[in-house]
Design a protein around this motif. Structure first.
Motif, PDB file in Angstrom:
ATOM      1  N   ASN A 276       0.840  -1.209   0.000  1.00 39.78           N
ATOM      2  CA  ASN A 276       0.000   0.000   0.000  1.00 39.78           C
ATOM      3  C   ASN A 276       0.870   1.252   0.000  1.00 39.78           C
ATOM      4  OD1 ASN A 276      -2.650   1.445   0.354  1.00 39.78           O
ATOM      5  ND2 ASN A 276      -1.657   2.030   2.316  1.00 39.78           N
ATOM      6  N   ALA A 277       1.965   1.216   0.760  1.00 40.25           N
ATOM      7  CA  ALA A 277       2.850   2.372   0.814  1.00 40.25           C
ATOM      8  C   ALA A 277       3.509   2.614  -0.541  1.00 40.25           C
ATOM      9  CB  ALA A 277       3.902   2.168   1.897  1.00 40.25           C
ATOM     10  N   GLN A 278       3.860   1.539  -1.224  1.00 40.18           N
ATOM     11  CA  GLN A 278       4.447   1.707  -2.543  1.00 40.18           C
ATOM     12  C   GLN A 278       3.460   2.316  -3.542  1.00 40.18           C
ATOM     13  OE1 GLN A 278       5.696  -2.320  -3.319  1.00 40.18           O
ATOM     14  NE2 GLN A 278       7.774  -1.998  -2.422  1.00 40.18           N
ATOM     15  N   ALA A 279       2.182   1.867  -3.475  1.00 34.24           N
ATOM     16  CA  ALA A 279       1.156   2.422  -4.388  1.00 34.24           C
ATOM     17  C   ALA A 279       0.911   3.892  -4.083  1.00 34.24           C
ATOM     18  CB  ALA A 279      -0.137   1.616  -4.253  1.00 34.24           C
TER      19      ALA A 279
ATOM     20  N   ARG B 222       1.476   7.362  -6.439  1.00 36.63           N
ATOM     21  CA  ARG B 222       0.473   8.408  -6.681  1.00 36.63           C
ATOM     22  C   ARG B 222       1.032   9.790  -6.317  1.00 36.63           C
ATOM     23  NH1 ARG B 222      -2.955   4.454  -4.416  1.00 36.63           N
ATOM     24  NH2 ARG B 222      -2.910   5.541  -2.394  1.00 36.63           N
ATOM     25  N   TYR B 223       1.667   9.857  -5.166  1.00 32.04           N
ATOM     26  CA  TYR B 223       2.228  11.153  -4.757  1.00 32.04           C
ATOM     27  C   TYR B 223       3.337  11.615  -5.721  1.00 32.04           C
ATOM     28  CZ  TYR B 223      -0.214  11.746  -0.330  1.00 32.04           C
ATOM     29  OH  TYR B 223      -1.189  11.975   0.613  1.00 32.04           O
ATOM     30  N   LYS B 224       4.002  10.638  -6.278  1.00 31.82           N
ATOM     31  CA  LYS B 224       5.050  10.997  -7.230  1.00 31.82           C
ATOM     32  C   LYS B 224       4.454  11.650  -8.484  1.00 31.82           C
ATOM     33  CE  LYS B 224       9.108   8.974  -9.477  1.00 31.82           C
ATOM     34  NZ  LYS B 224       9.861   7.724  -9.731  1.00 31.82           N
TER      35      LYS B 224
ATOM     36  N   GLU C 116       7.982  17.990   0.344  1.00 31.59           N
ATOM     37  CA  GLU C 116       8.016  17.424   1.694  1.00 31.59           C
ATOM     38  C   GLU C 116       7.054  16.247   1.812  1.00 31.59           C
ATOM     39  OE1 GLU C 116       9.513  21.467   1.711  1.00 31.59           O
ATOM     40  OE2 GLU C 116       7.667  20.527   0.972  1.00 31.59           O
ATOM     41  N   THR C 117       5.887  16.365   1.218  1.00 30.94           N
ATOM     42  CA  THR C 117       4.905  15.279   1.291  1.00 30.94           C
ATOM     43  C   THR C 117       5.415  14.041   0.567  1.00 30.94           C
ATOM     44  OG1 THR C 117       3.103  16.912   1.359  1.00 30.94           O
ATOM     45  CG2 THR C 117       2.531  14.653   0.779  1.00 30.94           C
ATOM     46  N   LEU C 118       6.049  14.232  -0.583  1.00 30.45           N
ATOM     47  CA  LEU C 118       6.600  13.108  -1.317  1.00 30.45           C
ATOM     48  C   LEU C 118       7.719  12.417  -0.534  1.00 30.45           C
ATOM     49  CD1 LEU C 118       6.683  11.477  -3.961  1.00 30.45           C
ATOM     50  CD2 LEU C 118       8.344  13.154  -4.820  1.00 30.45           C
TER      51      LEU C 118
ATOM     52  N   ALA D 197       2.869  16.842 -11.229  1.00 33.09           N
ATOM     53  CA  ALA D 197       1.844  17.782 -11.723  1.00 33.09           C
ATOM     54  C   ALA D 197       1.810  19.054 -10.901  1.00 33.09           C
ATOM     55  CB  ALA D 197       0.469  17.106 -11.718  1.00 33.09           C
ATOM     56  N   GLY D 198       2.592  19.134  -9.861  1.00 35.32           N
ATOM     57  CA  GLY D 198       2.658  20.309  -9.002  1.00 35.32           C
ATOM     58  C   GLY D 198       1.544  20.410  -7.994  1.00 35.32           C
ATOM     59  N   VAL D 199       0.870  19.269  -7.713  1.00 32.38           N
ATOM     60  CA  VAL D 199      -0.270  19.279  -6.789  1.00 32.38           C
ATOM     61  C   VAL D 199       0.223  19.186  -5.346  1.00 32.38           C
ATOM     62  CG1 VAL D 199      -2.374  18.071  -6.105  1.00 32.38           C
ATOM     63  CG2 VAL D 199      -1.753  18.262  -8.524  1.00 32.38           C
ATOM     64  N   VAL D 200       1.250  18.313  -5.061  1.00 32.55           N
ATOM     65  CA  VAL D 200       1.744  18.144  -3.692  1.00 32.55           C
ATOM     66  C   VAL D 200       3.161  18.674  -3.607  1.00 32.55           C
ATOM     67  CG1 VAL D 200       0.276  16.132  -3.236  1.00 32.55           C
ATOM     68  CG2 VAL D 200       2.571  15.830  -4.203  1.00 32.55           C
ATOM     69  N   SER D 201       3.530  18.932  -2.385  1.00 36.74           N
ATOM     70  CA  SER D 201       4.865  19.510  -2.170  1.00 36.74           C
ATOM     71  C   SER D 201       5.937  18.408  -2.128  1.00 36.74           C
ATOM     72  CB  SER D 201       4.882  20.302  -0.853  1.00 36.74           C
ATOM     73  OG  SER D 201       4.656  19.423   0.237  1.00 36.74           O
TER      74      SER D 201
END
Length: 450
Positions: A152-155, A159-161, A172-174, A166-170
């Motif tokens: 689940n963590a890999q999936a 997604r966060y990657k 730090e979150t990734l 796309a510039g949606v998340v920072s």
């Protein structure tokens, strides 16, 4: 005055006979002469009797000396003889293992018969494996759970990657999501280690023999709760091959080390406690790397195949370490060796007197090696010469003898070995009789001669 003159003639007439004192003196002289003559006759008679007695004694002694003395003889032999050192040894298992449990639990019925031969890797005991099987299953379940979390963590990281691209998340979150994925990977590694530990402990429930050997009496009965690493379950000894530890004096060690340096297979024979019966033969393995200062001896180890199981742990044996083989050794029975007053060694040899009889003669010898009933000589009688083994206490040089007994004309009994001892150490005393030999009379060696 006239009266005195008148009486003088009468006194002279009466004094014509000798006075009583002179008569007694002559009587005493005559008595003394008679006594002296009588004493002289008695002394002369005693002297004559002594002379006759001495003459009779001399005649009897001469008759006794000329009478043949019965003796037993054996022919001196020249034959191959092995030279060996002797030592007292203790039989020891080649390998010995005291089996202990590595896990705790209830001991189930054993899978061996006491005293049987077991092979390496054969299961001999079982400790209740159910708790350890449960622990293994639990470790496997934990691994499955953590593997699902990692998946689940890999999936989520993937997604966060994409969102980060796309510039949606920072950033730090990734990074936080990537770190969490790494934590799950570490947990899975820990789970795998826990599974290996559980599998190992489960395998320890099935106790296997670590060596080939003979199993002893069990020390714990089934049904007991066994504590890990504290309870002795059974002892397994490897008896084929088997080892014998023995000691030799430090002055004999150079001979052994020299032989080991030139020949890796130094023969060793094991004899029973009485040193008469050969049990088995093997080879010397090695000598200890230091001498015991308290005893002045060094410990050596010999190895025997022991295929017929004649050696048993803690058995005492007499070890014969063969150093060399003499092809033409001059051998006589130890009973034939005599010791003179000055410490010299000799044997009585029987020779023909040229008149159809036999006489005994002293033959000096130089003893090289001696063991039991056999002695090897460096010098002495010729091979085949008859040496006296019984009746030597009544012999003198030139004494006529008559050969009697079962040994007449026979070869000397031999044990086939001679122990290495310093030259001149022979005492003339018979040693222990080997199998098939007739013990000699030790009293024949006690007489000393000038």
């Amino acid at each position: 005055m006239p009266i005195q003159n008148a009486t003088e003639p009468s006194l002279q007439k009466t004094g014509e006979s000798q006075p009583p004192g002179h008569k007694n003196t002559w009587v005493r002289v005559v008595v003394y002469l008679v006594l002296a003559v009588a004493v002289g006759l008695i002394v002369w008679r005693v002297y004559q009797n002594k002379q006759k007695t001495a003459a009779n004694t001399a005649i009897q002694a001469a008759a006794l000396l000329s009478r043949p003395v019965p003796v037993q003889v054996v022919a001196a032999e020249q034959k191959p003889m092995p030279i060996f050192l002797t030592g007292l040894g203790t039989v020891t298992p080649y390998n010995s293992v005291t089996v202990k449990a590595r896990v705790s639990g209830e001991l189930l019925p054993v899978k061996f018969t006491e005293g049987q031969e077991v092979k390496q890797g054969e299961t001999i005991m079982v400790i209740d494996p159910r708790p350890y099987q449960a622990a293994l299953d639990q470790a496997k379940g934990t691994l499955a759970h953590d593997q699902a979390l990692l998946k689940n963590a890999q999936a989520e990281f993937n997604r966060y990657k994409a969102l980060y691209a796309a510039g949606v998340v920072s950033k730090e979150t990734l990074d936080a999501d990537q770190a969490q994925q790494g934590q799950y990977e570490g947990v899975i590694q820990s789970d795998n280690a826990a599974i290996e530990t559980a599998q190992l402990q489960l395998s320890w429930c099935y106790i296997q023999s670590p060596i080939n050997g003979k199993i002893g009496l069990r020390l714990v009965d089934p049904g007991n709760i066994i504590s890990a690493n504290s309870t002795n379950l059974v002892v397994i000894n490897q008896l084929k091959p088997i080892a014998v530890y023995f000691t030799l004096p430090e002055n004999q060690l150079p001979q052994v080390l020299k032989r080991l340096a030139t020949d890796k297979r130094v023969p060793v024979d094991a004899y029973d406690r009485s040193d008469t019966q050969l049990l088995t033969s093997g080879n010397l393995l090695t000598a200890d790397n230091q001498i015991d200062t308290t005893t002045g001896t060094d410990k050596l180890k010999a190895v025997f195949d022991n295929k017929d199981s004649v050696l048993f742990p803690n058995q005492f044996v007499n070890v014969h370490l063969v150093l060399e083989n003499r092809p033409n050794a001059l051998v006589v029975p130890s009973a034939a060796i005599q010791t003179g007053l000055n410490g010299s060694l000799f044997v009585w040899v029987i020779n023909d007197d040229g008149k159809g009889g036999r006489v005994a003669q002293m033959q000096p010898v130089k003893v090289a090696l001696a063991e039991g009933q056999n002695t090897i000589l460096d010098s002495g009688p010729q091979p085949g010469a008859k040496v006296v083994i019984d009746g030597a206490d009544r012999l003198r040089p030139g004494q006529p003898v008559s050969v009697a007994g079962a040994y007449q004309g026979q070869a000397a009994p031999a044990s086939g070995h001679a122990a290495a001892q310093p030259a001149g150490s022979g005492t003339g005393q018979p040693g222990k009789a080997s199998a098939g030999q007739t013990p000699q009379n030790p009293s024949s060696n006690k007489r000393q001669h000038q």
